[in-house]
Design an enzyme around this catalytic site. Structure first.
Site, mmCIF file in Angstrom:
data_model
loop_
_atom_site.group_PDB
_atom_site.id
_atom_site.type_symbol
_atom_site.label_atom_id
_atom_site.label_comp_id
_atom_site.label_asym_id
_atom_site.label_seq_id
_atom_site.Cartn_x
_atom_site.Cartn_y
_atom_site.Cartn_z
ATOM 1 N N VAL A 147 0.897 -1.159 0.000
ATOM 2 C CA VAL A 147 0.000 0.000 0.000
ATOM 3 C C VAL A 147 0.936 1.210 0.000
ATOM 4 C CG1 VAL A 147 -1.770 1.282 1.253
ATOM 5 C CG2 VAL A 147 -1.825 -1.223 1.218
ATOM 6 N N PRO A 148 1.102 1.866 -1.151
ATOM 7 C CA PRO A 148 2.282 2.716 -1.386
ATOM 8 C C PRO A 148 2.170 4.128 -0.822
ATOM 9 C CG PRO A 148 0.939 2.639 -3.355
ATOM 10 C CD PRO A 148 0.281 1.719 -2.352
ATOM 11 N N CYS A 149 2.160 4.241 0.505
ATOM 12 C CA CYS A 149 2.109 5.576 1.097
ATOM 13 C C CYS A 149 3.364 6.388 0.776
ATOM 14 C CB CYS A 149 1.892 5.485 2.597
ATOM 15 S SG CYS A 149 3.095 4.487 3.474
ATOM 16 N N HIS A 150 4.429 5.721 0.313
ATOM 17 C CA HIS A 150 5.622 6.477 -0.097
ATOM 18 C C HIS A 150 5.357 7.337 -1.321
ATOM 19 C CE1 HIS A 150 5.813 2.651 -2.382
ATOM 20 N NE2 HIS A 150 6.395 3.371 -3.323
ATOM 21 N N ARG A 151 4.283 7.065 -2.042
ATOM 22 C CA ARG A 151 3.933 7.849 -3.229
ATOM 23 C C ARG A 151 3.123 9.098 -2.899
ATOM 24 N NH1 ARG A 151 2.109 2.444 -6.530
ATOM 25 N NH2 ARG A 151 4.190 1.473 -6.549
#
Length: 201
Positions: A147-151
């Site tokens: 779940v790409p919260c880094h994006r």
């Protein structure tokens, strides 16, 4: 729930060791760990799942290197070597509820190699004033990377924060992930352990 199966594994990556925990529904948690705290994080995850009304067996009975945990480790290895841009492993999102679940579900749709601002995520879930709450959802994301919260970055494409690591290491992790994806951001182009091989155990 009698007969509940829990699986776990560890995965060494360019952003450090990860602990992956999965139920029979899918991956429930990915934790940034040090090499000596996997057992502690297993117990912590068991407590988190119990608080979410999930019947969890004793951690001594959890299967290592099996099920969806093993599948996630394989897919993460492919991600870090550039062979995978999307994840197919099912997710068990029971550790996220309400606004956080809505925000993280929206974040899951941000494509590889792109970014959205906290405000854009808030608008996407019809709550444009909840910019800070989106940041809070990212900070407590139980399944980072997949779940790409880094994006999710600030409106000016500066980094904001990141849940992984300690101190300034968290932003180094975020930069490493964004640089791997060649995503646009205004952070320093640092990498952390960029030569570390990806292995699972």
């Amino acid at each position: 729930m009698k007969g509940t199966v829990m699986d776990w594994t560890t995965c060494d990556t360019p952003v450090g060791p990860l602990l992956i925990v999965a139920t029979h529904h899918g991956v429930a948690r990915i934790a940034f760990i040090t090499n000596d705290d996997a057992t502690r994080e297993l117990h912590r995850t068991a407590g988190m799942l119990t608080l979410s009304d999930y019947t969890v067996p004793d951690t001594d009975t959890w299967r290592q290197g099996a099920g969806y945990a093993h599948q996630a480790a394989t897919e993460l290895s492919e991600y870090f070597t550039g062979k995978r841009h999307t994840f197919d492993v099912p997710l068990d999102r029971r550790l996220s509820r309400g606004f956080r679940l809505a925000a993280l579900t929206s974040i899951s749709t941000i494509p590889y190699g792109t970014t959205q601002s906290y405000g854009e995520v808030a608008s996407a879930i019809n709550n444009p004033n909840a910019v800070r709450a989106v940041g809070g959802a990212c900070a407590t994301n139980p399944i980072p990377i997949i779940v790409p919260c880094h994006r999710v970055v600030r409106a000016d494409r500066s980094l904001g924060g990141y849940l992984g690591g300690q101190g300034t290491a968290n932003l180094s992790y975020k930069i490493t992930l964004l640089d791997l994806e060649k995503a646009d951001h205004n952070g320093s182009h640092l990498t952390l352990i960029d030569s570390t091989p990806v292995t699972s155990g």
